[in-house]
Design a protein around this motif. Sequence first.
Motif, PDB file in Angstrom:
ATOM      1  N   TRP A  49      13.370  -0.717  -2.736  1.00 31.31           N
ATOM      2  CA  TRP A  49      12.102  -1.136  -2.123  1.00 31.31           C
ATOM      3  C   TRP A  49      11.122  -1.632  -3.186  1.00 31.31           C
ATOM      4  CZ3 TRP A  49       6.906  -0.331  -2.309  1.00 31.31           C
ATOM      5  CH2 TRP A  49       6.138  -0.724  -1.199  1.00 31.31           C
ATOM      6  N   LEU A  50      10.961  -0.847  -4.263  1.00 33.48           N
ATOM      7  CA  LEU A  50      10.002  -1.208  -5.315  1.00 33.48           C
ATOM      8  C   LEU A  50      10.367  -2.543  -5.963  1.00 33.48           C
ATOM      9  CD1 LEU A  50       9.588   2.352  -6.861  1.00 33.48           C
ATOM     10  CD2 LEU A  50       7.769   1.025  -5.751  1.00 33.48           C
ATOM     11  N   THR A  51      11.652  -2.737  -6.202  1.00 30.11           N
ATOM     12  CA  THR A  51      12.097  -3.993  -6.812  1.00 30.11           C
ATOM     13  C   THR A  51      11.834  -5.171  -5.884  1.00 30.11           C
ATOM     14  OG1 THR A  51      13.824  -2.790  -8.032  1.00 30.11           O
ATOM     15  CG2 THR A  51      14.078  -5.187  -7.833  1.00 30.11           C
ATOM     16  N   GLU A 100       0.826  -1.220   0.000  1.00 28.56           N
ATOM     17  CA  GLU A 100       0.000   0.000   0.000  1.00 28.56           C
ATOM     18  C   GLU A 100       0.854   1.262   0.000  1.00 28.56           C
ATOM     19  OE1 GLU A 100      -0.049  -2.575   2.147  1.00 28.56           O
ATOM     20  OE2 GLU A 100      -1.936  -2.619   3.272  1.00 28.56           O
ATOM     21  N   ALA A 101       2.126   1.126   0.371  1.00 30.23           N
ATOM     22  CA  ALA A 101       3.008   2.293   0.445  1.00 30.23           C
ATOM     23  C   ALA A 101       3.640   2.647  -0.896  1.00 30.23           C
ATOM     24  CB  ALA A 101       4.115   2.027   1.467  1.00 30.23           C
ATOM     25  N   GLU A 102       3.382   1.859  -1.926  1.00 27.98           N
ATOM     26  CA  GLU A 102       4.075   2.052  -3.214  1.00 27.98           C
ATOM     27  C   GLU A 102       4.007   3.482  -3.751  1.00 27.98           C
ATOM     28  OE1 GLU A 102       3.934   0.390  -7.812  1.00 27.98           O
ATOM     29  OE2 GLU A 102       3.375  -0.972  -6.184  1.00 27.98           O
ATOM     30  N   PRO A 103       2.846   4.155  -3.712  1.00 27.62           N
ATOM     31  CA  PRO A 103       2.814   5.528  -4.248  1.00 27.62           C
ATOM     32  C   PRO A 103       3.847   6.447  -3.600  1.00 27.62           C
ATOM     33  CG  PRO A 103       0.579   4.740  -3.887  1.00 27.62           C
ATOM     34  CD  PRO A 103       1.499   3.715  -3.284  1.00 27.62           C
ATOM     35  N   ALA A 104       4.069   6.306  -2.300  1.00 32.06           N
ATOM     36  CA  ALA A 104       5.036   7.168  -1.607  1.00 32.06           C
ATOM     37  C   ALA A 104       6.444   6.947  -2.147  1.00 32.06           C
ATOM     38  CB  ALA A 104       4.990   6.887  -0.107  1.00 32.06           C
ATOM     39  N   ALA A 160       7.315  -4.526  -7.756  1.00 35.04           N
ATOM     40  CA  ALA A 160       6.636  -3.467  -8.516  1.00 35.04           C
ATOM     41  C   ALA A 160       7.082  -3.489  -9.980  1.00 35.04           C
ATOM     42  CB  ALA A 160       6.938  -2.105  -7.893  1.00 35.04           C
ATOM     43  N   ARG A 161       6.201  -3.063 -10.863  1.00 36.31           N
ATOM     44  CA  ARG A 161       6.521  -3.039 -12.300  1.00 36.31           C
ATOM     45  C   ARG A 161       7.024  -1.672 -12.708  1.00 36.31           C
ATOM     46  NH1 ARG A 161       1.482  -6.298 -15.163  1.00 36.31           N
ATOM     47  NH2 ARG A 161       1.761  -8.274 -14.044  1.00 36.31           N
ATOM     48  N   ASP A 162       7.706  -1.664 -13.861  1.00 30.94           N
ATOM     49  CA  ASP A 162       8.159  -0.409 -14.470  1.00 30.94           C
ATOM     50  C   ASP A 162       9.002   0.435 -13.520  1.00 30.94           C
ATOM     51  OD1 ASP A 162       6.639  -1.117 -16.755  1.00 30.94           O
ATOM     52  OD2 ASP A 162       4.842  -0.252 -15.827  1.00 30.94           O
ATOM     53  N   VAL A 163       9.944  -0.213 -12.844  1.00 31.97           N
ATOM     54  CA  VAL A 163      10.873   0.527 -11.980  1.00 31.97           C
ATOM     55  C   VAL A 163      12.022   1.011 -12.853  1.00 31.97           C
ATOM     56  CG1 VAL A 163      12.348   0.466  -9.952  1.00 31.97           C
ATOM     57  CG2 VAL A 163      10.272  -0.939 -10.027  1.00 31.97           C
TER      58      VAL A 163
END
Length: 475
Positions: free
Chosen positions: A378-380, A357-361, A384-387
Motif C-alpha cells: 500500500w505504502l509503495t 491520510e491513512a498512511e500512519p495506520a 510513500a517515502r522510506d518504506v
Amino acid sequence: MSDSSTLPPARLRPEAELARDALSAPVLARAARLARWADAGTRVDAGGGLVEEQLPAAAEQLGLSGDDAAAHASEAWRIAVDTGLVEITDEETGTVAAGEDLALLTGGSPQDVLGVWLTALEAVLADASVPDLDDLVDAMAEGGEVDLSSLDWDPEAESDFLDGVLGNLYLLTVGEEGPGEAPVPLPALAASVIVPSDMGEPSNEVLEQVSDAMMRLDDQFRLLEPVGLVEYQPVDEALMADADEEPAAPVDEADVTRYGMVRLTPLGLYGLRARLLDAGFEAPAVGDLSDKGADALLDGTAPFPPAAAHAETELWLAGRSPLDAARELLAAARGTDPGAPLRRLRCQQALSLVGAEAEPALREVLDDAELGGLARVWLTEHGARDVPPPPQEMVFWLTIDTVAAQLAAEGNSEELRALVEGLARQHSGFFDTVWRVEHPATPEVLEAMGRLHPDKKVAKEARKAAFKARSQQGG
C-alpha cells in the motif's frame, strides 16, 4: 438452491422511490381507489367479493369499460380486501368500511407502503399459479368441489415452478455475469428451470417442455406486470395463430424478442428479495454492512463478486475517516483461521480506496507478520517515502496468503493459474524455500500449485513441497 445459499447482493433503490413505484402500480392503485370509493352502502357477498349489482359502478370508478371491466373491478376489490385496505365490518349484512391499512398509503412510512404492496404481490402470485378460471368451471365436480385430477394441475408444483423461475430471474438480475437490468428472453428463462445443466443438446421432448413452460409463463407474466413486479413484452400473437399448436423455441436470435422478454423492475427486485429472506435464504443487499464493524464488512463481502464488494466497501468507508477506517480494517484482517487470507485480500482492496491520510495506520503495522507485507504494498503504491524492504520470510508469507485468498475467492481460475506460473518462474528455488513458511494454508496452497501448473516437472516439485509442509505442520 438450498436455504443456506448466499446469493449475490442486490442493489436496491431507496425505499421512498420504491414506495412511489408501489403506489403507482395498477394493481395497488386500483385497489386503493375502490377502498376510498366504498361506503356504508357498499355490499359484499359471502366470499367478500362485491355483489354483482355494484360491479358496474366499481368499474366506472376505475375508468374501465368493455367486456372484462366487471372482472377487473372484481379483482381490484379482492386485492383491496386481501391487503386490508377494506374491512368487512358485518359478515351477515355484507357491510364494509375503509381498512386501517388504507391510511398507510398516504400517511405511513415508505416501509408501511411496501408492506401493503408485498401483501398485494402475494395475492397476485397466488392467482398466477392457478389455471384459467374457465378450466376450473369446466372441471367442477358434483357437490361444487374442484376435481384437481381432471385439471392435470398440482397447486404445489405450479407454485414451485413459478418460484423457481422468479428465483432464476432474481439471480440473473443481481449476478455480475447476468444481463443485470436488461430484459431476459422468455425461452432462456423457461429453459433455465427445464433443461438440466449437464445436458448437451436438448432432446425434442425437453424442447417441448420448454415450449409448454413458455406458454405458462406468458400467461403468468401478463398477470404479474400490473402489480409492478416485472416489465413484460408478451409472446407475439402471430406465433400462436394456430391455437392447437404452441410455438417452438426460436432458433434465430434476431427474432428472440417475439417470444417474450421479461425484466425484473427495481420494485420487483425488492419484492423477490423480501420473499427470499422469508424463505430462509441469505439474500444480502448492498449497504447492509455500512453501519457494521470492519470484521462484519470483511467477512460479509468475502463471497461477494468484485463489483458488489467494491460498492459495499465504498458505502462503509463513506461513514468513517480514512485513518480510523484503515486502523479498523487492519485490526479485523488479522487471524490464522481458514477465512483469514480472504479477509486480508478484502482488506487490501478496501485500503486501495482510502487516501494518503491513512498512511500512519499502515506504518503502525510494518513489523506485523500478517499485515507488514500488505502495508508495504500500500505504502509503495501511494508513493510513500522510506518504506523498508520486506524480509524474505515476509515475502514468502504474503505469497502464500495471497494465493490462499485467491483460491477461496475464485477456486481454480485462469487468473490463479497465471499467478502460480509467474511465482514459480520468478523465484528460483521457490519450492525449496516456501514449504518452510509458517502459514496454516501452506500445504493447501502448494497442493493447488501442483494441480494448476502446466509443467509436469514444476507440478511435481510443488506436490513434494506440499508433502514436506504438511509433515512440518504435523498433518
